[in-house]
Write a protein that holds these residues in place. Structure first.
Motif, PDB file in Angstrom:
ATOM      1  N   GLY A 160       0.445   1.435   6.611  1.00  0.00           N
ATOM      2  CA  GLY A 160       1.640   0.918   6.731  1.00  0.00           C
ATOM      3  C   GLY A 160       2.812   1.485   6.802  1.00  0.00           C
ATOM      4  N   ILE A 174       0.977  -1.875   0.117  1.00  0.00           N
ATOM      5  CA  ILE A 174       1.885  -2.741   0.982  1.00  0.00           C
ATOM      6  C   ILE A 174       3.100  -3.151   0.188  1.00  0.00           C
ATOM      7  N   VAL A 179       2.096  -8.049   5.388  1.00  0.00           N
ATOM      8  CA  VAL A 179       0.690  -7.835   6.017  1.00  0.00           C
ATOM      9  C   VAL A 179      -0.105  -9.325   5.903  1.00  0.00           C
TER      10      VAL A 179
END
Length: 479
Positions: A111, A148, A155
């Motif tokens: 990420g 995330i 995402v």
């Protein structure tokens, strides 16, 4: 008062008319875009709490990656050129050598790479290899989402069952000891349902789920008995049904010749929510099927699958099929930098047709912005700088030698930019990076956790030798 106003930049809107505003502004209030236009018209009408000077910058919608793999970030180039060893490693790690620390650390690392490369939204399959998914327990998907959530990006986590060879054996390490468990298809579906209930649409729409089932290819069907073949069909149809019931994207990894025809004739899983990855060497009839069913395609131009076969992306788009570009990152030899894959896609198809006019740079940019958003069913929220859409915005520093002189900015971005040129990233109206400085996370801590998780994984698998430089790496024309 607006939250953020960005002035004096070249605005590449990717809106319906594909406006490019040479000295433009983008205004953000809370998590939405509220105005886009020339700075001389916008600035005086929209006072803002924070004003960013975009001089010699390009503003774009955040890039969208329609196909990548969670887990791969800590395996990457292991095995060198030995694809079989690499796939075996994926299978072992994703079932019996990973814990929640592994999945959280990998999600943070991958990420972070996306964030720093201007990729504000991406699909991540919770596993890989031969469709080996970590869906024995919801804790692994939750670990991915925890990372995330901290990063602040968007995402779409793809979850679903493994191939129909039951029961699958997994190992749980959460107690500090290896505990083996046998996991059925029904348990994997239950895991998916839990993840959908607990996480889909969370964090202002940043956390999302899509369903996945393994692609049924000729080699799987030819070696299966009638009962096993029937079970494969049932499982694919079940996963597709769950996606439709929850209004989710349904994705499959590794489509090639014959798979779309089989899906149409025997599975009933094709439709506007279907996103098929790789999609190499489709027949003309299969291209027509994709168009008829409004199927979406994830084209991974940099992947090994695109070396072994050709994704007929140009023919698919000419037939009216939506095609987005995926990184297939981050293994065994490709990154999450979507600028790299834009440039690879252009050269990939130009070389095939021996025509430098194939896939113009603007169309390639569409494939990582508005077309990619459409492939995920998110075109009403992201993918272009339109009033009312989510404020997922990136600023690219074009005052760089490889991007100068200061003209033809959309061309320069498509043909020459790379992830390190991204200066500022905004997602849901929140500034996650500015001046290449991260606002939401500690980069060093993420790197350290990734290293620790990798060392633990190597101890559990005993595959340290796969990290050595292989014979033939230097001094040879092939492994």
């Amino acid at each position: 008062m607006a939250s953020i106003r960005i002035d004096n930049a070249t605005v590449i809107t990717m809106d319906k008319t594909r406006r490019v505003i040479d000295n433009g502004s983008v205004v953000i209030k809370d998590d939405r875009i509220t105005a886009v236009g020339p700075t001389q018209e916008i600035a005086s009408h929209y006072p803002a709490e924070k004003v960013i000077d975009g001089t010699r910058m390009a503003i774009m919608p955040g890039l969208v990656d329609v196909h990548a793999h969670a887990g791969h970030g800590l395996i990457k180039t292991m095995g060198g050129g030995d694809s079989e060893a690499w796939y075996e490693t994926c299978g072992e790690v994703y079932t019996t050598a990973s814990d929640t620390h592994f999945w959280r650390a990998e999600a943070a690392l991958a990420g972070l790479e996306r964030l720093k490369s201007g990729v504000t939204c991406g699909v991540s399959l919770l596993g890989g290899g031969d469709s080996v998914m970590r869906t024995d327990d919801p804790i692994y998907g939750k670990a991915h989402f925890d990372a995330i959530r901290d990063l602040g990006i968007r995402v779409v986590l793809a979850v679903g069952p493994c191939r129909a060879t039951h029961p699958w054996t997994y190992a749980n390490w959460e107690s500090g000891k290896r505990t083996e468990i046998s996991v059925s298809f029904e348990q994997q579906i239950a895991t998916c349902e839990t993840l959908i209930r607990d996480h889909h649409g969370a964090e202002g729409g940043r956390l999302n789920i899509c369903m996945l089932s393994p692609t049924l290819r000729v080699e799987h069907l030819e070696t299966a008995g009638s009962s096993e073949k029937a079970e494969m069909v049932r499982q694919a149809q079940t996963a597709s049904r769950v996606a439709r019931e929850h209004g989710l994207v349904f994705t499959q990894d590794g489509h090639k010749t014959g798979t779309v025809q089989f899906a149409k004739d025997h599975l009933g899983i094709l439709g506007p929510e279907a996103l098929l990855s790789h999609s190499t060497d489709f027949t003309d009839d299969e291209i027509a099927i994709c168009a008829d069913f409004d199927v979406k395609i994830a084209h991974n131009a940099s992947a090994i699958g695109s070396v072994l076969g050709r994704c007929r992306a140009i023919e698919l788009m000419d037939a009216g099929v939506t095609v987005g570009i995926g990184s297939d990152a981050t293994a065994p030899d490709r990154s999450g930098d979507m600028f790299r894959h834009v440039q690879q896609a252009m050269h990939y198809h130009r070389r095939h047709f021996r025509d430098p006019g194939i896939l113009p740079p603007g169309k390639a940019l569409e494939m990582v912005t508005i077309d990619a958003a459409k492939a995920l069913g998110m075109e009403d929220e992201i993918g272009s700088l339109d009033v009312g859409k989510k404020a997922d915005v990136i600023l690219i520093d074009v005052a760089k030698p490889h991007l100068f002189p200061h003209n033809m900015i959309p061309y320069r971005v498509a043909c020459f930019a790379n992830g390190a040129d991204v200066d500022t990233v905004i997602v849901n109206g929140n500034i996650l990076m500015q001046g290449r400085q991260l606002a939401s996370v500690n980069e060093a801590a993420i790197l350290n956790e990734a290293q620790t998780a990798t060392e633990t994984m190597l101890e559990r698998t005993g595959r340290h030798a796969l990290t050595d430089i292989p014979e033939g790496f230097f001094g040879a024309t092939r492994y």
